[in-house]
Design a protein around this motif. Structure first.
Motif, PDB file in Angstrom:
ATOM      1  N   GLY A  30       0.809  -1.210   0.000  1.00 15.06           N
ATOM      2  CA  GLY A  30       0.000   0.000   0.000  1.00 15.06           C
ATOM      3  C   GLY A  30       0.844   1.263   0.000  1.00 15.06           C
ATOM      4  N   VAL A  31       0.187   2.392  -0.155  1.00 21.31           N
ATOM      5  CA  VAL A  31       0.864   3.688  -0.245  1.00 21.31           C
ATOM      6  C   VAL A  31       1.657   3.996   1.024  1.00 21.31           C
ATOM      7  CG1 VAL A  31       0.507   6.181  -0.431  1.00 21.31           C
ATOM      8  CG2 VAL A  31      -0.801   4.633  -1.881  1.00 21.31           C
ATOM      9  N   SER A  32       1.101   3.726   2.178  1.00 11.77           N
ATOM     10  CA  SER A  32       1.757   4.124   3.437  1.00 11.77           C
ATOM     11  C   SER A  32       2.978   3.290   3.784  1.00 11.77           C
ATOM     12  CB  SER A  32       0.756   4.095   4.587  1.00 11.77           C
ATOM     13  OG  SER A  32       0.253   2.788   4.772  1.00 11.77           O
ATOM     14  N   ASN A  33       3.151   2.121   3.172  1.00 12.34           N
ATOM     15  CA  ASN A  33       4.298   1.266   3.466  1.00 12.34           C
ATOM     16  C   ASN A  33       5.198   1.020   2.262  1.00 12.34           C
ATOM     17  OD1 ASN A  33       4.016   0.807   6.257  1.00 12.34           O
ATOM     18  ND2 ASN A  33       2.348  -0.611   5.870  1.00 12.34           N
ATOM     19  N   THR A  34       5.141   1.905   1.288  1.00 15.55           N
ATOM     20  CA  THR A  34       5.991   1.779   0.102  1.00 15.55           C
ATOM     21  C   THR A  34       6.880   3.014  -0.011  1.00 15.55           C
ATOM     22  OG1 THR A  34       4.333   0.460  -1.067  1.00 15.55           O
ATOM     23  CG2 THR A  34       5.998   1.552  -2.427  1.00 15.55           C
ATOM     24  N   ILE A  35       8.145   2.769  -0.346  1.00 15.76           N
ATOM     25  CA  ILE A  35       9.109   3.843  -0.552  1.00 15.76           C
ATOM     26  C   ILE A  35       9.702   3.706  -1.947  1.00 15.76           C
ATOM     27  CG2 ILE A  35      11.396   4.713   0.119  1.00 15.76           C
ATOM     28  CD1 ILE A  35      10.693   3.990   2.988  1.00 15.76           C
ATOM     29  N   ILE A  36       9.748   4.820  -2.673  1.00 17.23           N
ATOM     30  CA  ILE A  36      10.444   4.865  -3.956  1.00 17.23           C
ATOM     31  C   ILE A  36      11.859   5.337  -3.668  1.00 17.23           C
ATOM     32  CG2 ILE A  36      10.541   5.906  -6.240  1.00 17.23           C
ATOM     33  CD1 ILE A  36       7.496   6.426  -5.928  1.00 17.23           C
ATOM     34  N   THR A  37      12.842   4.557  -4.114  1.00 19.88           N
ATOM     35  CA  THR A  37      14.240   4.887  -3.862  1.00 19.88           C
ATOM     36  C   THR A  37      15.046   4.752  -5.150  1.00 19.88           C
ATOM     37  OG1 THR A  37      16.083   4.478  -2.348  1.00 19.88           O
ATOM     38  CG2 THR A  37      14.917   2.536  -3.187  1.00 19.88           C
ATOM     39  N   SER A  38      16.342   4.982  -5.059  1.00 20.01           N
ATOM     40  CA  SER A  38      17.235   4.857  -6.203  1.00 20.01           C
ATOM     41  C   SER A  38      18.620   4.481  -5.715  1.00 20.01           C
ATOM     42  CB  SER A  38      17.306   6.179  -6.977  1.00 20.01           C
ATOM     43  OG  SER A  38      18.208   6.070  -8.052  1.00 20.01           O
ATOM     44  N   ASP A  39      19.356   3.758  -6.543  1.00 21.21           N
ATOM     45  CA  ASP A  39      20.770   3.505  -6.256  1.00 21.21           C
ATOM     46  C   ASP A  39      21.609   4.242  -7.301  1.00 21.21           C
ATOM     47  OD1 ASP A  39      20.256   1.866  -8.437  1.00 21.21           O
ATOM     48  OD2 ASP A  39      21.398   0.168  -7.679  1.00 21.21           O
ATOM     49  N   VAL A  40      21.193   5.475  -7.575  1.00 24.06           N
ATOM     50  CA  VAL A  40      21.821   6.293  -8.606  1.00 24.06           C
ATOM     51  C   VAL A  40      23.326   6.415  -8.355  1.00 24.06           C
ATOM     52  CG1 VAL A  40      21.431   8.553  -7.540  1.00 24.06           C
ATOM     53  CG2 VAL A  40      21.522   8.366 -10.012  1.00 24.06           C
ATOM     54  N   THR A  41      24.085   6.314  -9.436  1.00 25.45           N
ATOM     55  CA  THR A  41      25.537   6.374  -9.354  1.00 25.45           C
ATOM     56  C   THR A  41      26.053   7.662  -9.981  1.00 25.45           C
ATOM     57  OG1 THR A  41      25.986   5.381 -11.512  1.00 25.45           O
ATOM     58  CG2 THR A  41      25.587   3.865  -9.678  1.00 25.45           C
ATOM     59  N   SER A  42      27.342   7.875  -9.885  1.00 27.47           N
ATOM     60  CA  SER A  42      27.962   9.079 -10.451  1.00 27.47           C
ATOM     61  C   SER A  42      27.905   9.085 -11.979  1.00 27.47           C
ATOM     62  CB  SER A  42      29.417   9.188  -9.993  1.00 27.47           C
ATOM     63  OG  SER A  42      30.149   8.047 -10.396  1.00 27.47           O
ATOM     64  N   TYR A  43      27.613   7.961 -12.580  1.00 25.57           N
ATOM     65  CA  TYR A  43      27.530   7.892 -14.045  1.00 25.57           C
ATOM     66  C   TYR A  43      26.216   8.475 -14.575  1.00 25.57           C
ATOM     67  CZ  TYR A  43      31.563   4.848 -13.620  1.00 25.57           C
ATOM     68  OH  TYR A  43      32.804   4.353 -13.329  1.00 25.57           O
ATOM     69  N   ALA A  44      25.280   8.752 -13.701  1.00 22.82           N
ATOM     70  CA  ALA A  44      23.962   9.232 -14.109  1.00 22.82           C
ATOM     71  C   ALA A  44      24.024  10.552 -14.868  1.00 22.82           C
ATOM     72  CB  ALA A  44      23.061   9.375 -12.889  1.00 22.82           C
ATOM     73  N   ALA A  45      24.982  11.388 -14.556  1.00 23.19           N
ATOM     74  CA  ALA A  45      25.061  12.714 -15.183  1.00 23.19           C
ATOM     75  C   ALA A  45      25.810  12.701 -16.513  1.00 23.19           C
ATOM     76  CB  ALA A  45      25.732  13.689 -14.231  1.00 23.19           C
ATOM     77  N   LEU A  46      26.289  11.538 -16.932  1.00 23.11           N
ATOM     78  CA  LEU A  46      27.099  11.451 -18.148  1.00 23.11           C
ATOM     79  C   LEU A  46      26.246  11.186 -19.384  1.00 23.11           C
ATOM     80  CD1 LEU A  46      30.038   9.311 -16.719  1.00 23.11           C
ATOM     81  CD2 LEU A  46      29.887  11.808 -16.918  1.00 23.11           C
ATOM     82  N   GLU A  47      26.846  11.412 -20.525  1.00 16.92           N
ATOM     83  CA  GLU A  47      26.189  11.123 -21.800  1.00 16.92           C
ATOM     84  C   GLU A  47      26.167   9.603 -22.019  1.00 16.92           C
ATOM     85  OE1 GLU A  47      24.821  13.366 -23.958  1.00 16.92           O
ATOM     86  OE2 GLU A  47      25.240  14.849 -22.404  1.00 16.92           O
ATOM     87  N   PRO A  48      25.200   9.099 -22.786  1.00 16.85           N
ATOM     88  CA  PRO A  48      25.190   7.668 -23.090  1.00 16.85           C
ATOM     89  C   PRO A  48      26.515   7.240 -23.731  1.00 16.85           C
ATOM     90  CG  PRO A  48      23.134   8.676 -23.753  1.00 16.85           C
ATOM     91  CD  PRO A  48      24.063   9.798 -23.367  1.00 16.85           C
TER      92      PRO A  48
END
Length: 154
Positions: A30-48
């Motif tokens: 349900g909404v109250s027990n769900t968290i949206i998270t990320s394991d974003v890395t330093s490569y996220a800001a780079l070009e493909p």
């Protein structure tokens, strides 16, 4: 999953979990027990393209934002911010924007005991993100931290 004392954290970037998995976890917790998270890395800001990690491994960042080891075709981590997860969970579950924002802000603050933030009420920090939502994509216009403007799009 059946224990209501626990929350679930999901990386909803479109690569880590299948839509069916996201829908199942969301329906169970349900909404109250769900968290949206990320394991974003330093490569996220780079070009493909392909990159070499500090340990000498080759990774690839695709046009779609998938960050993986091309030789094994397994994920390296994420190149997607939580904003992508907010749009993606709306798309695959049909939850509202307000519910998705709660899962990305209020719920994590609650989990970590950050009682000074996570909702817009008098006496709490005024951390605010102004954005538009276009075809499930969040476009950040302004960001305020403790009520002070720290980012503004051009």
């Amino acid at each position: 999953l059946a224990d209501d004392r626990y929350m679930i954290s999901m990386i909803c970037d479109g690569f880590h979990l299948l839509p069916e998995e996201i829908r199942t976890f969301y329906k169970v917790k349900g909404v109250s027990n769900t968290i949206i998270t990320s394991d974003v890395t330093s490569y996220a800001a780079l070009e493909p393209g392909e990159y070499t990690t500090e340990t000498g491994e080759t990774i690839e960042l695709t046009e779609e934002g998938k960050l993986h080891y091309p030789a094994q075709n397994v994920l390296y981590g994420s190149a997607s911010p939580i904003t992508k997860g907010v749009g993606h969970i709306i798309k695959v579950t049909g939850c509202t924007l307000a519910e998705a924002v709660r899962m990305a802000s209020t719920n994590p603050a609650k989990l970590y005991g950050l009682s000074d933030r996570g909702e817009l009420v008098p006496g709490k920090r005024a951390d605010i993100i102004l954005f538009t939502l276009d075809d499930y994509k969040i476009n950040i216009q302004k960001t305020f931290v403790k009520g002070k403007l720290v980012y503004q799009s051009r």
